[in-house]
Design an enzyme around this catalytic site. Structure first.
Site, mmCIF file in Angstrom:
data_model
loop_
_atom_site.group_PDB
_atom_site.id
_atom_site.type_symbol
_atom_site.label_atom_id
_atom_site.label_comp_id
_atom_site.label_asym_id
_atom_site.label_seq_id
_atom_site.Cartn_x
_atom_site.Cartn_y
_atom_site.Cartn_z
ATOM 1 N N CYS A 1 0.830 -1.207 0.000
ATOM 2 C CA CYS A 1 0.000 0.000 0.000
ATOM 3 C C CYS A 1 0.863 1.254 0.000
ATOM 4 O O CYS A 1 1.411 1.637 1.036
ATOM 5 C CB CYS A 1 -0.915 -0.014 1.228
ATOM 6 S SG CYS A 1 -1.960 1.438 1.334
ATOM 7 N N CYS B 1 -0.512 4.067 2.214
ATOM 8 C CA CYS B 1 -0.302 3.919 3.663
ATOM 9 C C CYS B 1 1.157 4.163 4.035
ATOM 10 O O CYS B 1 1.441 4.770 5.062
ATOM 11 C CB CYS B 1 -0.630 2.498 4.131
ATOM 12 S SG CYS B 1 -2.048 1.765 3.365
ATOM 13 N N ASP B 2 2.073 3.664 3.225
ATOM 14 C CA ASP B 2 3.471 3.609 3.654
ATOM 15 C C ASP B 2 4.409 4.550 2.898
ATOM 16 O O ASP B 2 5.578 4.671 3.267
ATOM 17 C CB ASP B 2 3.996 2.165 3.503
ATOM 18 C CG ASP B 2 3.214 1.203 4.383
ATOM 19 O OD1 ASP B 2 2.746 1.654 5.440
ATOM 20 O OD2 ASP B 2 3.068 0.030 4.016
#
Ligand code: NAP
Length: 317
Positions: free
Chosen positions: A134, A137-138
């Site tokens: 992701c 997200c990261d």
């Protein structure tokens, strides 16, 4: 125990659309959302192809709009994980979560799909330490660092483009010499100076010390093997349906997708499914939402047709 008219398992765009439609049909739906609302789209940086939003919006914003819309018409949302279902013997069906057991006259399954793993040495070991599924997200953790993206579909390119906001360079490693991603994203990627492509190449191993330091890659045409230094490996090679919960209860195809009729009904009457849990082809927010609207209408009609049989059951209002 009170019997729900309809339980919706899953809370992505399909689940929240099924909730909206069944709420408006006065079925007082209960959504069992999982740990977090929203499904895969909630982790998407930007949704630009959902009609009616010409300026795009983030996946999280979209989910929030869907949630508000469903709740405005009375949908109830429980944050819990379904651990077991019993669809044998017809309605009422049993749906167990980690904390409660529910019974329902009908069920709409919208549990979606999860990212596929590469299955190479080092992958599991370095999840959260350089391996990610992701970008949204990261990506932030890779500011000023180098990353590689594995895959050649829309997700790989879209997430790769997002990662260029943080990373110094994004190399896309693809097993063929042609992308699967749509033309619009391809053009954007080719025009982004931080993005480059490594064609006809697969990742055989992810290596590192306490974090990822590189990938061992192999050219599938020449057989040439080399190690590339990198700080992050973002893997976008498709998805598998989250159907393990329904094994032995509902018919599935060879890949594990639930088999549904043209009325969105699964192999047990009264159980319906929509979105990626039953769709390996279209997999767009817009198509999932359309399938869920159809499933909710079909479910409403099915309940109307079986009203007399269900009358003797104590239905929650
Ligand atoms: P996908 O379209 O199935 O693409 C998966 C990619 O991973 C393909 O390029 C595939 O290579 C590659 N791949 C598969 N297994 C591999 C392996 N073991 N090793 C190396 N590479 C492997 O999946 P997706 O990109 O997640 O997209 C899923 C669906 O969501 C699609 O329908 C897509 O259109 C949609 N989507 C749309 C958008 C958008 O419209 N903005 C954004 C994201 C996703 P091959 O090409 O050689 O098969």
């Amino acid at each position: 125990m009170a019997v729900e008219k309809v339980i919706i398992i899953g809370s992505g765009p399909a689940g929240l659309t099924a909730a909206l439609y069944t709420a408006r049909a006065d079925l007082n739906p209960l959504v069992i959302a999982g740990d977090q609302i929203g499904g895969q789209v909630s982790l998407t940086a930007e949704v630009e192809n959902y009609p009616g939003f010409p300026d795009g919006l983030t996946g999280a914003e979209m989910v929030e709009q869907f949630r508000q819309h469903a709740e405005r018409f009375g949908a109830r949302i429980e944050y819990d994980l379904v651990t077991e279902v019993d669809f044998t013997g017809g309605a009422p069906f049993t749906v167990k979560t980690s904390s409660k057991t529910y019974r329902a006259l009908s069920v709409i399954i919208t549990v979606g799909a999860s990212p596929r793993r590469l299955g190479v040495p080092g992958e599991e070991e370095y999840i959260g330490r350089g391996v990610s599924y992701c970008g949204t997200c990261d990506g932030f953790f890779f500011r000023g660092k180098d990353v590689v993206v594995v895959g050649g579909g829309d997700s790989a390119i879209e997430e790769g483009l997002f990662l260029t906001k943080f990373a110094t360079g994004v190399r896309v490693i693809h097993r063929r010499d042609e992308l699967r991603a749509g033309a619009f994203l391809q053009n954007r990627a080719r025009n982004n100076e931080k993005m480059s492509f490594i064609w006809d190449t697969v990742v055989d191993e992810i290596v590192g010390d306490d974090r990822v330091t590189g990938v061992k890659v192999r050219n599938v045409k020449t057989g040439e093997v080399e190690q590339l230094d990198t700080d992050g490996v973002f893997i976008f090679i498709g998805h598998y349906p989250n159907s393990a919960l329904f094994e032995g209860q509902l018919e599935m195809d060879a890949q594990g997708y639930l088999v549904t009729s043209d009325r969105m009904q699964a192999s047990v009457p009264g159980v319906f499914a929509a979105g990626e849990i039953q769709d390996s082809i279209w997999r767009q927010v817009a198509t999932s939402v359309g399938q869920a609207a159809a499933a909710a209408i079909a479910c409403t009609r099915w309940l109307e047709e079986h009203e007399e049989e269900h009358e003797k059951l104590v239905v929650s209002t």
